[in-house]
Design an enzyme around this catalytic site. Structure first.
Site, short mmCIF file in Angstrom:
data_model
loop_
_atom_site.label_atom_id
_atom_site.label_comp_id
_atom_site.label_asym_id
_atom_site.label_seq_id
_atom_site.Cartn_x
_atom_site.Cartn_y
_atom_site.Cartn_z
N ASP A 1 42.24 34.38 31.23
CA ASP A 1 42.83 34.21 32.55
C ASP A 1 43.26 32.77 32.78
O ASP A 1 42.45 31.84 32.71
CB ASP A 1 41.82 34.63 33.63
CG ASP A 1 42.49 35.01 34.93
OD1 ASP A 1 43.39 34.27 35.37
OD2 ASP A 1 42.12 36.05 35.50
N SER B 1 43.01 41.85 41.80
CA SER B 1 42.97 40.44 42.19
C SER B 1 42.32 40.33 43.57
O SER B 1 41.22 40.84 43.77
CB SER B 1 44.37 39.83 42.14
OG SER B 1 44.30 38.42 42.10
N GLN B 2 42.98 39.69 44.56
CA GLN B 2 42.32 39.49 45.84
C GLN B 2 41.96 40.82 46.52
O GLN B 2 41.05 40.87 47.35
CB GLN B 2 43.17 38.63 46.77
CG GLN B 2 44.46 39.28 47.24
CD GLN B 2 45.28 38.34 48.13
OE1 GLN B 2 45.13 37.13 48.09
NE2 GLN B 2 46.14 38.91 48.96
N MET C 1 47.95 39.73 45.79
CA MET C 1 48.85 38.90 46.57
C MET C 1 50.27 38.97 46.02
O MET C 1 50.50 38.94 44.81
CB MET C 1 48.39 37.44 46.55
CG MET C 1 49.22 36.53 47.42
SD MET C 1 48.71 34.81 47.26
CE MET C 1 49.29 34.44 45.62
N HIS D 1 45.50 37.07 33.33
CA HIS D 1 45.21 37.68 34.62
C HIS D 1 45.99 38.96 34.84
O HIS D 1 47.21 38.99 34.79
CB HIS D 1 45.53 36.68 35.74
CG HIS D 1 45.04 37.11 37.09
ND1 HIS D 1 43.71 37.36 37.35
CD2 HIS D 1 45.70 37.36 38.25
CE1 HIS D 1 43.57 37.72 38.62
NE2 HIS D 1 44.77 37.73 39.18
#
Length: 385
Positions: A291, A173-174, A99, A347
């Site tokens: 994270d 990530s996403q 994102m 992260h």
């Protein structure tokens, strides 16, 4: 495909915060950022040159949401892995960004693409663009229905002749859970290995690193997700709501989640999803042990909070999804196809040395396999760092 009346969508999210947010890119950021690029030196230039219009409202939204959900990827200098080429064309690689990022950012996905190309001679690397340009690509990571994004990607892959024999996929990530949806829904061309770098396969519940705790900004966003995430409008227009997983409202989540509940077989078992996912040779999941963005971090290894409360977590192997094998993960685990990697970073922060040592082996062999030896039929857990 662009959601209808996007300017109204952005306006609604920015309206309550436009007077309190600092100017975009007001603080220097690390050089390598996957998930968002907010370099103080080039932010205004990028907006002016690429968009050709005033992007202040969008950039304020992007700045806030990037800080909430994404983090920098630190790629430090390291000795490259030896390059070996036996005359066989390497398996192509498909990348899906996180994102706030886009396909072609030279400081993030562009750098990852370049690094893979340097380490694996003659490889074809496709970094997915969701939209007609990098601005649309970035916006769509916030506002475009995930199911529409997955359909768009399936079409791109099917029409690309370089991928017809198969490809390896790597999502950040996403992008990790989005590529898993591609594997489940679109088996042609075949995905060989899926590498999820910090993906949230059981979704998220919470905003652990929300900036501006002394202001009302964080409260507004928490309220939107806690109380409005499962409304039809928010589900359709806010990407992160589509993988918001509320363990305190399990019935509502299963009924209203447009994306995550579907690909995780929460409402019913889609045998096609189950069959297609098991076609993978390896499903690699990377967890970041420090994270501060993903909550709970167990989601990166397909674990989550136990239903009905928001404190105690359970591993994938303890979940109903695994015990009933609703998605085929138990069968994949027994076959040694699930790989759980961990690194001691925040992260999406990892060194180039770690990346080349732990992830590139899954991309290097012509048949898409890895040379690493699996030590257990219950999944392979790599050493940290």
């Amino acid at each position: 495909m662009v959601p209808e009346n996007r300017s109204r969508i952005i306006f609604k999210i920015v309206k309550a915060t436009s007077q309190t947010l600092p100017p975009p890119c007001s603080k220097p950021r690390p050089s390598f950022i996957i998930g968002c690029w907010l370099s103080s030196k080039s932010c205004d230039e990028q907006a002016n040159k690429q968009a050709g219009r005033n992007m202040n409202g969008f950039m304020m939204t992007a700045a806030l949401l990037c800080l909430l959900f994404t983090g920098p990827v630190l790629l430090v200098a390291a000795s490259p892995v030896s390059k070996r080429h036996n005359g066989t064309v390497p398996v192509p690689v498909v990348l899906w960004h996180g994102m706030g990022d886009n396909c072609c950012n030279p400081l993030s996905m562009g750098e990852i693409k370049k690094m893979i190309e340097e380490e694996i001679p003659d490889i074809y690397v496709l970094s997915l663009m969701i939209g007609k340009n990098v601005i649309e690509d970035t916006e769509n990571g916030f506002f475009m229905d995930v199911n529409d994004q997955v359909s768009m990607v399936c079409s791109q892959l099917a029409q690309n002749p370089k991928l017809k024999e198969g490809y390896n996929a790597m999502g950040f990530s996403q992008g990790g859970q989005f590529l898993r949806a591609v594997a489940q829904r679109c088996p042609s061309p075949p995905m060989k290995n899926l590498i999820s770098v910090g993906g949230q396969h059981q979704g998220v519940y919470g905003l652990p690193r929300c900036p501006g705790e002394s202001s009302h900004i964080c409260d507004i966003i928490r309220h939107a997700l806690n109380y409005e995430a499962y409304t039809d409008w928010v589900q359709k227009h806010l990407v992160q709501a589509q993988y918001w997983h509320d363990p305190l409202n399990d019935g509502l989540y299963k009924m209203k989640s447009l994306f995550l509940a579907d690909i995780n077989q929460e409402r019913a078992v889609n045998e096609t999803y189950k069959k297609n996912l098991q076609l993978l040779e390896n499903f690699v999941m990377v967890k970041f042990l420090r994270d501060s963005v993903v909550d709970p971090v167990d989601s990166e290894w397909f674990g989550f909070l136990k239903t009905g409360q928001a404190k105690e977590t359970e591993r994938l192997q303890e979940s109903v999804l695994y015990k009933e094998d609703r998605l085929g993960l138990a069968a994949m685990d027994k076959a040694g196809k699930l790989v759980f990697l961990a690194t001691d970073g925040d992260h999406l922060q990892f060194t180039k040395e770690w990346f080349t040592a732990k992830l590139l082996p899954y991309l290097k062999n012509p048949d898409g396999s890895t040379s690493q030896q699996f030590t257990s039929k219950k999944g392979f857990f790599a050493d940290v760092l």
